[in-house]
Scaffold this active site. Sequence first.
Site, mmCIF file in Angstrom:
data_model
loop_
_atom_site.group_PDB
_atom_site.id
_atom_site.type_symbol
_atom_site.label_atom_id
_atom_site.label_comp_id
_atom_site.label_asym_id
_atom_site.label_seq_id
_atom_site.Cartn_x
_atom_site.Cartn_y
_atom_site.Cartn_z
ATOM 1 N N HIS A 41 4.647 -0.261 0.646
ATOM 2 C CA HIS A 41 3.808 -1.423 0.354
ATOM 3 C C HIS A 41 3.572 -2.252 1.624
ATOM 4 O O HIS A 41 3.492 -3.478 1.578
ATOM 5 C CB HIS A 41 4.460 -2.279 -0.726
ATOM 6 C CG HIS A 41 3.513 -2.882 -1.721
ATOM 7 N ND1 HIS A 41 3.363 -2.426 -3.003
ATOM 8 C CD2 HIS A 41 2.656 -3.931 -1.617
ATOM 9 C CE1 HIS A 41 2.484 -3.173 -3.654
ATOM 10 N NE2 HIS A 41 2.030 -4.095 -2.834
ATOM 11 N N LYS A 62 1.946 5.894 -5.875
ATOM 12 C CA LYS A 62 2.031 5.191 -4.586
ATOM 13 C C LYS A 62 3.328 4.388 -4.496
ATOM 14 O O LYS A 62 3.644 3.617 -5.417
ATOM 15 C CB LYS A 62 0.832 4.232 -4.471
ATOM 16 C CG LYS A 62 0.863 3.303 -3.261
ATOM 17 C CD LYS A 62 -0.445 2.530 -3.160
ATOM 18 C CE LYS A 62 -0.498 1.645 -1.932
ATOM 19 N NZ LYS A 62 0.274 0.410 -2.083
ATOM 20 N N SER A 102 -8.032 -2.505 -5.913
ATOM 21 C CA SER A 102 -6.805 -3.064 -6.483
ATOM 22 C C SER A 102 -7.027 -3.644 -7.877
ATOM 23 O O SER A 102 -8.076 -4.238 -8.155
ATOM 24 C CB SER A 102 -6.287 -4.179 -5.556
ATOM 25 O OG SER A 102 -5.280 -4.931 -6.194
ATOM 26 N N TYR A 111 -1.461 -1.460 -11.727
ATOM 27 C CA TYR A 111 -0.123 -2.019 -11.929
ATOM 28 C C TYR A 111 0.161 -1.927 -13.424
ATOM 29 O O TYR A 111 -0.720 -2.175 -14.245
ATOM 30 C CB TYR A 111 -0.083 -3.502 -11.536
ATOM 31 C CG TYR A 111 0.052 -3.756 -10.048
ATOM 32 C CD1 TYR A 111 1.062 -3.167 -9.300
ATOM 33 C CD2 TYR A 111 -0.818 -4.627 -9.402
ATOM 34 C CE1 TYR A 111 1.202 -3.422 -7.944
ATOM 35 C CE2 TYR A 111 -0.688 -4.891 -8.041
ATOM 36 C CZ TYR A 111 0.331 -4.284 -7.322
ATOM 37 O OH TYR A 111 0.468 -4.540 -5.976
ATOM 38 N N THR A 128 0.946 2.266 -8.698
ATOM 39 C CA THR A 128 1.884 1.691 -7.726
ATOM 40 C C THR A 128 3.253 1.537 -8.382
ATOM 41 O O THR A 128 3.380 0.836 -9.392
ATOM 42 C CB THR A 128 1.362 0.330 -7.225
ATOM 43 O OG1 THR A 128 0.085 0.555 -6.634
ATOM 44 C CG2 THR A 128 2.295 -0.298 -6.203
HETATM 45 C C1 LIG Z 1 -2.913 -8.341 1.717
HETATM 46 C C2 LIG Z 1 -2.360 -7.113 1.055
HETATM 47 C C3 LIG Z 1 -2.538 -6.943 -0.300
HETATM 48 C C4 LIG Z 1 -2.051 -5.787 -0.926
HETATM 49 N N1 LIG Z 1 -2.305 -5.603 -2.253
HETATM 50 C C5 LIG Z 1 -1.897 -4.437 -2.852
HETATM 51 C C6 LIG Z 1 -2.246 -4.176 -4.201
HETATM 52 O O1 LIG Z 1 -2.909 -4.964 -4.855
HETATM 53 N N2 LIG Z 1 -1.794 -3.022 -4.752
HETATM 54 C C7 LIG Z 1 -1.058 -2.091 -4.034
HETATM 55 O O2 LIG Z 1 -0.682 -1.052 -4.575
HETATM 56 N N3 LIG Z 1 -0.753 -2.316 -2.742
HETATM 57 C C8 LIG Z 1 -1.160 -3.458 -2.129
HETATM 58 N N4 LIG Z 1 -0.875 -3.662 -0.808
HETATM 59 C C9 LIG Z 1 -0.189 -2.593 -0.029
HETATM 60 C C10 LIG Z 1 -1.221 -1.625 0.587
HETATM 61 O O3 LIG Z 1 -1.854 -0.851 -0.385
HETATM 62 C C11 LIG Z 1 -0.606 -0.675 1.602
HETATM 63 O O4 LIG Z 1 0.473 0.010 1.007
HETATM 64 C C12 LIG Z 1 -0.112 -1.344 2.887
HETATM 65 O O5 LIG Z 1 -0.945 -2.436 3.238
HETATM 66 C C13 LIG Z 1 -0.116 -0.327 4.024
HETATM 67 O O6 LIG Z 1 0.358 -0.895 5.208
HETATM 68 P P1 LIG Z 1 -0.592 -1.427 6.396
HETATM 69 O O7 LIG Z 1 -1.124 -2.737 5.958
HETATM 70 O O8 LIG Z 1 0.366 -1.535 7.533
HETATM 71 O O9 LIG Z 1 -1.681 -0.393 6.624
HETATM 72 C C14 LIG Z 1 -1.346 -4.807 -0.168
HETATM 73 C C15 LIG Z 1 -1.157 -4.997 1.198
HETATM 74 C C16 LIG Z 1 -1.666 -6.140 1.821
HETATM 75 C C17 LIG Z 1 -1.470 -6.297 3.295
#
Ligand SMILES: Cc1cc2nc3c(=O)[nH]c(=O)nc-3n(C[C@H](O)[C@H](O)[C@H](O)COP(=O)(O)O)c2cc1C
Length: 364
Positions: free
Chosen positions: A260, A236, A110, A133, A159
């Site tokens: 997300h 994404k 990330s 981002y 993203t």
């Molecule tokens: C704690 C957390 C932090 C996240 N941070 C980012 C991020 O920095 N960038 C991003 O594109 N998605 C982020 N996401 C989304 C994840 O990439 C992903 O789309 C999502 O967690 C998938 O669902 P799941 O947790 O049910 O597997 C984050 C999700 C969580 C739970």
Amino acid sequence: MPASPIPINLADYERAAGACVEPAAWGYQCAGANDELTVRANLEAWQRIELRYRTMVDVSLRSTATTVLGTPITSPVLIAPTALQRLCHPEGEVAMARAAELAGTIMVVSTTATIGLEEVAASTNAPKWFQVYIYQGREYTRELVQRAVRAGYTALVLTVDAPVLGRRERDIRNGFTLPPGMHVANATNVGMDVVPTATADASGLMRHFRGLHDPGLTAQDITWLRELSGLPVVVKGIVRADDARRAVEHGAAAVIVSNHGGRQLDTAIATARALAGVVEAVSDGAEVYVDGGIRRGTDVLKALALGARAVLVGRPPLWGLAMGGADGARHVLELLRDELDLAMALSGCRTVAEITPDLVAPPS
Ligand SMILES: Cc1cc2nc3c(=O)[nH]c(=O)nc-3n(C[C@H](O)[C@H](O)[C@H](O)COP(=O)(O)O)c2cc1C
């Protein structure tokens, strides 16, 4: 309490991980936007799909191996980009990168990592992708991308579902911010690394992102990133066929069907239900991956049957990281791989190519 002290599935990890993380940090990981309806919908949509398994196939020899953008991986499960991994474990993103290498898969690192992208890259020989981002004033993003290229990342993941940050009410209630000594490491050089304290109506992270993300992001940014980096760009956060087509027309090598993890627009469509339309629109020209609520090998099988080339998991590897560092996250990935292998055997599939649409009844 489970009889075995060792978690035997991802739900065991989820139950146990909460005790290993500070309450506000745990809230941040669990959180969805607003009423968290999409968080639940993601899970339930996979569960609701029924399998029409195949029999009388010799499944003595099987493989879960595949490739994504030409890179071989041992199973079609990647680590989704998740921010602030040192909240789970002192070794944070470095331990997660090691888990990916041990499990034979790819970690998406990330932008909002707590360890700098160069240090994460140097900690593993495995291929890794960098999540971008788009921030206001493109100079910072340009510099970040150039650093990622120099550090050897092999793809960028743009993203597009976060032009502004979703409202995660748990974080507001918990006054979530980063503990002392932890920062957004990639932003140190521009002085944007410090996450401010929370206020009554905004978490520290909301305040950090406010005025940072560029709500003006468009499909042109895909072309910009491709030309700037020379790397394949994976887009994404797509849930619509027309958006997927636009992404591919602007040079995306792959798209991720994602909302997300339910953290942005609440009541957004569950990804299991959005997947087939996106696959139909673009799978000739681009690879399609999906994330959101994948918790079982059968979920992975269903995603592949609906046309995804691979899935990503966000929260589950964080649970593993919290409980056992790199080994915990590796174990989570191995549990999913083993469950996929079992589901393949019981569905008459010897390879991932044999996971075909006829295996699923459409989600309702
Ligand atoms: C704690 C957390 C932090 C996240 N941070 C980012 C991020 O920095 N960038 C991003 O594109 N998605 C982020 N996401 C989304 C994840 O990439 C992903 O789309 C999502 O967690 C998938 O669902 P799941 O947790 O049910 O597997 C984050 C999700 C969580 C739970």
